[in-house]
Design an enzyme around this catalytic site. Sequence first.
Site, PDB file in Angstrom:
ATOM      1  N   ALA A   1     -16.084 -13.422  45.581  1.00 14.40           N
ATOM      2  CA  ALA A   1     -17.085 -14.365  45.085  1.00 14.40           C
ATOM      3  C   ALA A   1     -16.523 -15.770  45.169  1.00 14.40           C
ATOM      4  O   ALA A   1     -15.325 -15.970  45.422  1.00 14.40           O
ATOM      5  CB  ALA A   1     -17.453 -14.023  43.647  1.00 14.40           C
ATOM      6  N   LYS A   2     -17.395 -16.706  44.937  1.00 16.14           N
ATOM      7  CA  LYS A   2     -17.052 -18.125  45.049  1.00 16.14           C
ATOM      8  C   LYS A   2     -15.808 -18.482  44.222  1.00 16.14           C
ATOM      9  O   LYS A   2     -14.963 -19.250  44.652  1.00 16.14           O
ATOM     10  CB  LYS A   2     -18.276 -18.925  44.571  1.00 16.14           C
ATOM     11  CG  LYS A   2     -18.263 -20.354  44.924  1.00 16.14           C
ATOM     12  CD  LYS A   2     -19.370 -20.713  45.932  1.00 16.14           C
ATOM     13  CE  LYS A   2     -19.114 -22.055  46.577  1.00 16.14           C
ATOM     14  NZ  LYS A   2     -18.265 -22.033  47.729  1.00 16.14           N
TER      15      LYS A   2
END
Length: 316
Positions: A252-253
């Site tokens: 994820a980011k």
Amino acid sequence: MPAESRLRPRLRVPAAGAGRFAPTPSGDLHLGNLRTALLAWLFARSTGREFGIRIEDLDTDRSRPDIADRQLADLAAIGLDWDGPVVWQSQRLDRHHAAVERLTAAGLTYECYCTRKEIQQAATAPHGPMGAYPGTCRELTGAERSARRAAGRPAALRLRSAVTEFEVIDEIHGCYRGLVDDFVLRRGDGTPAYNLAVVVDDSEQGFDQVVRGDDLLPSTPRQAYLATLLGFDVPRYAHVPLVLNRDGKRLAKRDGAVTLADRLAAGETARQVAAVLTNSLGTIASTPREALDRFDPETLSHSPWIFEPSGLLRRG
Ligand code: GLU
């Protein structure tokens, strides 16, 4: 987004079949998504298939055209190409609704008035499969339905499934048997559900090869069963391992420099990122084209790849 990419594409079914990549334009593609796209491209091209892109933008709360444009630019930047115009799923709504009507005409749907909360609270049948819709609205009488309609509850439309399980063959996972419940075909707000849209679009766009992340494997028996009900051929599936972070969670980011834009900002080139991705497949190749000559699905690892903050990927 270029104006022509929004034109309704003609239905064109390639003779030798085709593979595809179907991103949801809700955020920039991260290395895991790019790696899945690379694999979808390799599977298609190495089997003489065309390769198409479909932007899955039905969820209007999450989808943004500018993100889709960036996703396409990133795919091109790492050396992937595609055939035909990019198709926007939201432009195929009439096809999705036509399929729902066909199922309804065959007596294969019913209205469901349950809220998400009610479904969670309803105890599934004592021996029913975990995670399955408990069938609360399946046998409502006409009077019960009218009462719920009169109460103003928006109805979703569910499949009246005749099976509780279905088996699919996957190039990576082999024979996979999984749950089929009365899943939603059309949401309460009238939007076609993902499981319906993906089946209709893959078949009508001539995509006979579906390569995607293995988080979607559990939905696949539902989709394959639905394809058979609609009279479509079931595609060939390959569910590829995801890229995980060091904690074993989906990338994820927050895991750092995970998008192409992040990597470029850190001083890498798109070519270097493409090389990291192709090497992560176990092939000594620095571009997708080079990897194509050496690609062998048989030798593809079944375990996830772990993203190190350094940007290197290693086998989990
Ligand atoms: N749009 C889905 C996603 O981005 C992929 C669906 C598919 O490949 O069937 O996760």
